[in-house]
Design a protein around this motif. Structure first.
Motif, short mmCIF file in Angstrom:
data_model
loop_
_atom_site.label_atom_id
_atom_site.label_comp_id
_atom_site.label_asym_id
_atom_site.label_seq_id
_atom_site.Cartn_x
_atom_site.Cartn_y
_atom_site.Cartn_z
N SER A 192 0.91 -1.33 0.02
CA SER A 192 -0.02 -0.07 0.05
C SER A 192 0.79 1.16 -0.04
CB SER A 192 -0.82 0.03 1.28
OG SER A 192 -0.09 0.03 2.39
N SER A 193 0.20 2.38 -0.54
CA SER A 193 0.98 3.65 -0.28
C SER A 193 1.08 4.01 0.84
CB SER A 193 0.49 4.39 -1.76
OG SER A 193 -0.90 4.83 -1.27
N VAL A 194 1.88 5.27 0.88
CA VAL A 194 2.07 6.04 2.22
C VAL A 194 0.71 6.84 2.61
CG1 VAL A 194 3.15 7.79 1.20
CG2 VAL A 194 3.71 7.61 3.57
N ARG A 195 0.57 6.69 3.88
CA ARG A 195 -0.54 7.47 4.34
C ARG A 195 -0.06 8.76 5.20
NH1 ARG A 195 -3.46 5.55 0.44
NH2 ARG A 195 -4.06 3.14 0.66
N VAL A 196 -0.89 9.45 5.81
CA VAL A 196 -0.58 10.65 6.82
C VAL A 196 -1.40 10.38 8.08
CG1 VAL A 196 0.50 12.07 5.27
CG2 VAL A 196 -1.96 12.06 5.81
N PHE A 197 -0.70 10.47 9.25
CA PHE A 197 -1.41 10.14 10.39
C PHE A 197 -1.65 11.56 11.29
CE2 PHE A 197 -0.98 9.65 14.96
CZ PHE A 197 -2.08 8.85 15.43
N CYS A 198 -2.68 11.78 11.71
CA CYS A 198 -2.78 12.90 12.28
C CYS A 198 -3.03 12.74 13.80
CB CYS A 198 -4.41 13.79 11.98
SG CYS A 198 -4.68 15.18 12.96
N PRO A 199 -2.30 13.40 14.66
CA PRO A 199 -2.05 12.89 16.20
C PRO A 199 -3.35 13.43 16.90
CG PRO A 199 -0.84 14.64 15.74
CD PRO A 199 -1.31 14.34 14.34
N ARG A 200 -4.06 14.33 16.31
CA ARG A 200 -5.32 15.02 16.86
C ARG A 200 -6.72 14.41 16.80
NH1 ARG A 200 -6.17 21.43 16.92
NH2 ARG A 200 -4.67 21.07 18.41
N CYS A 201 -6.95 13.86 15.63
CA CYS A 201 -8.24 12.98 15.58
C CYS A 201 -7.99 11.66 15.31
CB CYS A 201 -8.79 13.36 14.04
SG CYS A 201 -8.15 13.13 12.67
N ARG A 202 -6.45 11.25 15.52
CA ARG A 202 -6.08 9.83 15.53
C ARG A 202 -6.59 8.96 14.30
NH1 ARG A 202 -6.13 10.06 21.23
NH2 ARG A 202 -5.10 12.33 21.82
N ASP A 203 -6.64 9.63 13.07
CA ASP A 203 -6.89 8.94 11.99
C ASP A 203 -6.13 9.20 10.74
OD1 ASP A 203 -8.32 7.42 10.37
OD2 ASP A 203 -10.42 8.37 10.43
N ILE A 204 -6.05 8.28 9.90
CA ILE A 204 -5.13 8.54 8.59
C ILE A 204 -5.96 8.97 7.43
CG2 ILE A 204 -3.55 6.64 9.81
CD1 ILE A 204 -4.75 4.72 7.59
N TYR A 205 -5.29 9.44 6.67
CA TYR A 205 -5.63 10.12 5.26
C TYR A 205 -4.61 9.97 4.19
CZ TYR A 205 -8.56 12.48 8.75
OH TYR A 205 -9.32 12.58 9.75
N ASN A 206 -5.07 10.31 3.03
CA ASN A 206 -4.06 10.22 1.92
C ASN A 206 -3.44 11.48 1.92
OD1 ASN A 206 -4.76 7.64 0.58
ND2 ASN A 206 -7.01 8.46 -0.20
#
Length: 286
Positions: free
Chosen positions: A194-208
């Motif tokens: 899978s390609s890289v995602r980005v993790f948000c430490p505030r909402c604790r979710d990942i996005y493209n």
């Protein structure tokens, strides 16, 4: 003694001739000084041109030296689309312990390692264009796997901390996260999964990633553990969870969550077509 008027006239004429000669005769001292000043200016111009040429040669040689000193790692990390990568220390790569198990996962391992470390091998001349391209691809893969291991070291964490502070990885696209900085994360430690995602430490979710050029990066080059070990190492960077949440409304009235629970899905998990939805809702209401 009496002076003859004719002699007086002759003396006056002679004096006038002498004065006229003095006016018409150039001052040799003035001309000599002018020539000296002109010669000095010409010498200054020559010196200035020579100095300018020397400066140009110095700048040119300095730029050539800088180009020659650029390593493969610096070149690779400076490419567009590779902004998420950090420069791995060559000392780390030269330690065989840090590369344990990678020789069996990367084709042309020895050649690829030589490319990363800028080691010239006489065997490289015997490779054809297709093999050379495969070695370059293997070098990128090997560097990515080494990169994933380097990130969880102290030096790697510190380097990524600087990039995180500079917002090199982008911001969370969620509105209520208010532009929170993100870090790269992989969903698998296996390459080409899978390609890289980005993790948000505030909402604790990942996005493209926001930029499409980053979607080609392999998530395994950053690993599944780095993002969370990063905030465990730097707990002061963990932001508070967002207080606000989005509340759906219709004409000012809150929409009950059961409305979305009743929307039927097909076998693939997608909502049914409009006719299917309306029919299913009528059936559920009746």
């Amino acid at each position: 003694m009496d002076i003859d008027p004719g002699d007086a006239q002759s003396l006056k004429s002679g004096r006038d001739v002498v004065m006229q000669d003095r006016k018409s005769t150039p001052d040799m001292r003035t001309e000599s000084k002018f020539e000296s000043d002109t010669r000095a200016l010409e010498e200054d111009d020559d010196n200035t041109e020579e100095s300018s040429e020397e400066d140009d040669d110095t700048d040119l040689s300095a730029s050539e030296e800088e180009e020659e000193e650029t390593t493969w790692i610096q070149w690779f990390c400076s490419l567009k689309g590779n902004e998420f990568f950090c420069e791995v220390d060559e000392d780390y790569i030269q330690d065989d312990f840090n590369l344990t198990g990678l020789s069996g996962r990367v084709p042309y391992y020895e050649y690829a390692l030589d490319v990363i470390l800028d080691v010239e091998s006489p065997v490289d001349d015997s490779l054809n264009d297709e093999q050379q391209a495969m070695v370059e691809s293997a070098a990128e893969m090997l560097y990515g796997l080494i990169h994933a291991r380097f990130l969880i070291t102290g030096r790697g964490m510190a380097t990524m901390s600087e990039k995180y502070s500079n917002c090199d990885f982008g911001r969370c696209p969620r509105v209520f996260c208010e532009g929170q900085h993100v870090v790269p994360v992989g969903q698998s430690d296996v390459p080409r999964h899978s390609s890289v995602r980005v993790f948000c430490p505030r909402c604790r979710d990942i996005y493209n990633p926001r930029s499409t050029r980053h979607t080609n990066l392999d998530g395994a080059y950053f690993g599944t553990s780095f993002a969370h070990l990063f905030f465990m190492t730097y707990p002061e960077l963990i932001p508070t969870k967002p207080v606000k949440t989005y509340i759906p409304r219709v004409y000012g009235f809150k929409v009950h969550s059961s409305v979305y629970d009743k929307i039927p899905l097909d076998s693939s998990g997608k909502p049914l077509a409009a006719d299917g939805v309306s029919g299913a809702v009528r059936k559920a209401v009746s």
